[in-house]
Design an enzyme around this catalytic site. Structure first.
Site, PDB file in Angstrom:
ATOM      1  N   ARG A   1       2.039 -10.998   1.885  1.00 21.06           N
ATOM      2  CA  ARG A   1       0.796 -10.655   2.399  1.00 21.06           C
ATOM      3  C   ARG A   1      -0.186 -11.742   2.468  1.00 21.06           C
ATOM      4  O   ARG A   1      -1.028 -12.079   3.444  1.00 21.06           O
ATOM      5  CB  ARG A   1       0.257  -9.308   1.905  1.00 21.06           C
ATOM      6  CG  ARG A   1      -0.934  -8.717   2.939  1.00 21.06           C
ATOM      7  CD  ARG A   1      -1.112  -7.504   2.174  1.00 21.06           C
ATOM      8  NE  ARG A   1      -2.212  -6.518   3.018  1.00 21.06           N
ATOM      9  CZ  ARG A   1      -3.613  -6.552   2.849  1.00 21.06           C
ATOM     10  NH1 ARG A   1      -3.923  -7.147   1.512  1.00 21.06           N
ATOM     11  NH2 ARG A   1      -4.354  -5.920   3.495  1.00 21.06           N
TER      12      ARG A   1
ATOM     13  N   ILE B   1      -6.750  -6.849   8.931  1.00 13.87           N
ATOM     14  CA  ILE B   1      -5.233  -6.615   8.544  1.00 13.87           C
ATOM     15  C   ILE B   1      -5.212  -5.338   7.779  1.00 13.87           C
ATOM     16  O   ILE B   1      -6.396  -4.758   7.021  1.00 13.87           O
ATOM     17  CB  ILE B   1      -4.871  -7.702   7.433  1.00 13.87           C
ATOM     18  CG1 ILE B   1      -3.421  -7.508   7.047  1.00 13.87           C
ATOM     19  CG2 ILE B   1      -5.609  -7.813   6.225  1.00 13.87           C
ATOM     20  CD1 ILE B   1      -2.551  -8.634   6.274  1.00 13.87           C
ATOM     21  N   SER B   2      -4.353  -4.283   8.089  1.00 10.02           N
ATOM     22  CA  SER B   2      -4.538  -3.088   7.527  1.00 10.02           C
ATOM     23  C   SER B   2      -4.136  -2.988   6.039  1.00 10.02           C
ATOM     24  O   SER B   2      -3.601  -3.874   5.336  1.00 10.02           O
ATOM     25  CB  SER B   2      -3.519  -2.069   8.287  1.00 10.02           C
ATOM     26  OG  SER B   2      -3.606  -2.185   9.469  1.00 10.02           O
ATOM     27  N   LYS B   3      -4.814  -2.056   5.495  1.00  7.71           N
ATOM     28  CA  LYS B   3      -4.798  -1.553   3.689  1.00  7.71           C
ATOM     29  C   LYS B   3      -3.215  -1.680   3.639  1.00  7.71           C
ATOM     30  O   LYS B   3      -2.435  -0.698   4.348  1.00  7.71           O
ATOM     31  CB  LYS B   3      -5.283  -0.434   3.225  1.00  7.71           C
ATOM     32  CG  LYS B   3      -6.779  -0.626   3.240  1.00  7.71           C
ATOM     33  CD  LYS B   3      -7.399   0.779   2.585  1.00  7.71           C
ATOM     34  CE  LYS B   3      -7.145   1.264   1.444  1.00  7.71           C
ATOM     35  NZ  LYS B   3      -8.275   2.393   1.129  1.00  7.71           N
TER      36      LYS B   3
END
Ligand code: SAH
Length: 281
Positions: free
Chosen positions: A91, A117-119
């Protein structure tokens, strides 16, 4: 420097093992000299190097990522295949270097152009819910996937670990280009097809899809998504809930019963995603 193997520390520490070092607070002010064991000094230097050059997460990013995955598991993410996929995707390589140090915290981070950016926990939860769909149950995987909202490409990379092919659409040209660069480095990139376009229209050329996942939330489900969802397939998307009380996750299953195709909808927990917008920029 001596190459002798490190022995476990004994207490009290022999004076010969203490060397002069310095400690300071975060701003660098108030630095003072202290005596500390050589090993601690080396560890502190390594920590400092990691803080000042986050790209250098390098070799130990595997360990930091494994810890993130363990935390997600403790918090209730139980699908082993999804945990494994999350543990494979670096990530930190999808965010700006200044933010890389936060890449393995369970938080959304800015990726430019007002997007995030998503969790990891939300990526994991949504993919686990997709895996529960009828087609996925048969194959134990996601099959052919359509993702709406590529962003920096992180979720597409996680999806690629669990599917035959991922088609991912982004409406903002600079993010589409950024995702191309980010994903180009990965082993799984051959399975990912990035499209610059309006995801509200889906991508009919490669339909039907066994799984559809949206990373941006709108008021209604675009009809193209339902039209492009294979029989036995599942769709998951954030949507503004009725009564406008924020967004919730919505799951749609495309079933075929006695020769009649129908869509079954279920509503799940509250979420917070960027808005789904039509058109390209
Ligand atoms: N999956 C991404 C999350 C990105 S945020 C990741 O892992 O980083 C959601 C993205 O959806 C944004 O980049 C936004 O530009 C995009 N988006 C919003 N509406 C869209 C649309 N109609 N078509 C394609 N992308 C859209």
């Amino acid at each position: 420097m001596s190459q002798s193997p490190e022995r476990p520390a004994r207490f009290p520490l022999p004076l010969g093992k203490l060397v002069k070092g310095s400690v300071s607070n975060a701003s660098g002010a108030g630095q003072r000299e202290v005596l500390m064991p050589q090993r601690h000094l080396r560890e502190a230097a390594a920590d400092a190097a990691r803080q000042s050059a986050p790209r250098g997460l390098g070799l130990d990013s595997d360990m930091v990522r494994r810890r993130m995955v363990q935390r997600l598991q403790l918090e209730g993410l139980s699908d082993e295949r999804v945990l494994q996929a999350l543990s494979l995707v670096p990530r930190h390589e999808f965010v700006d270097s200044a933010l890389a140090i936060q890449a393995y915290e369970d938080t959304s981070l800015p990726i430019g152009h007002g997007q995030t950016i998503s969790k990891p926990s939300v990526v994991g939860r949504m993919i686990a819910m997709l895996m529960g769909g009828a087609t996925a149950r048969q194959q134990g995987r996601l099959g052919r996937v359509l993702e709406i909202g590529t962003g920096c490409g992180y979720q597409a990379a996680v999806l690629a670990e669990l599917s035959r092919q991922v088609v991912s659409i982004e409406r903002l040209r600079p993010l589409h280009e950024k995702a191309k660069l980010n994903l180009g480095k990965l082993r799984s990139s051959a399975q990912i097809r990035l499209i610059y376009g309006d995801g509200c229209l889906g991508y009919a050329q490669a339909a039907p899809y066994d799984s559809i996942i949206a990373a941006a939330g709108g008021e209604d489900l675009p009809p193209a998504w339902l039209a492009q969802l294979a029989v036995g397939g599942r769709l998951i998307a954030p949507m503004v809930s009725a009564g406008n009380r924020g967004q919730i996750l919505v799951v749609i299953d495309h079933l075929l019963e006695s020769g009649v195709s129908r869509f079954v909808r279920s509503e799940h927990e509250a979420v917070l995603f960027v808005p789904l917008k039509s058109g390209v920029m």
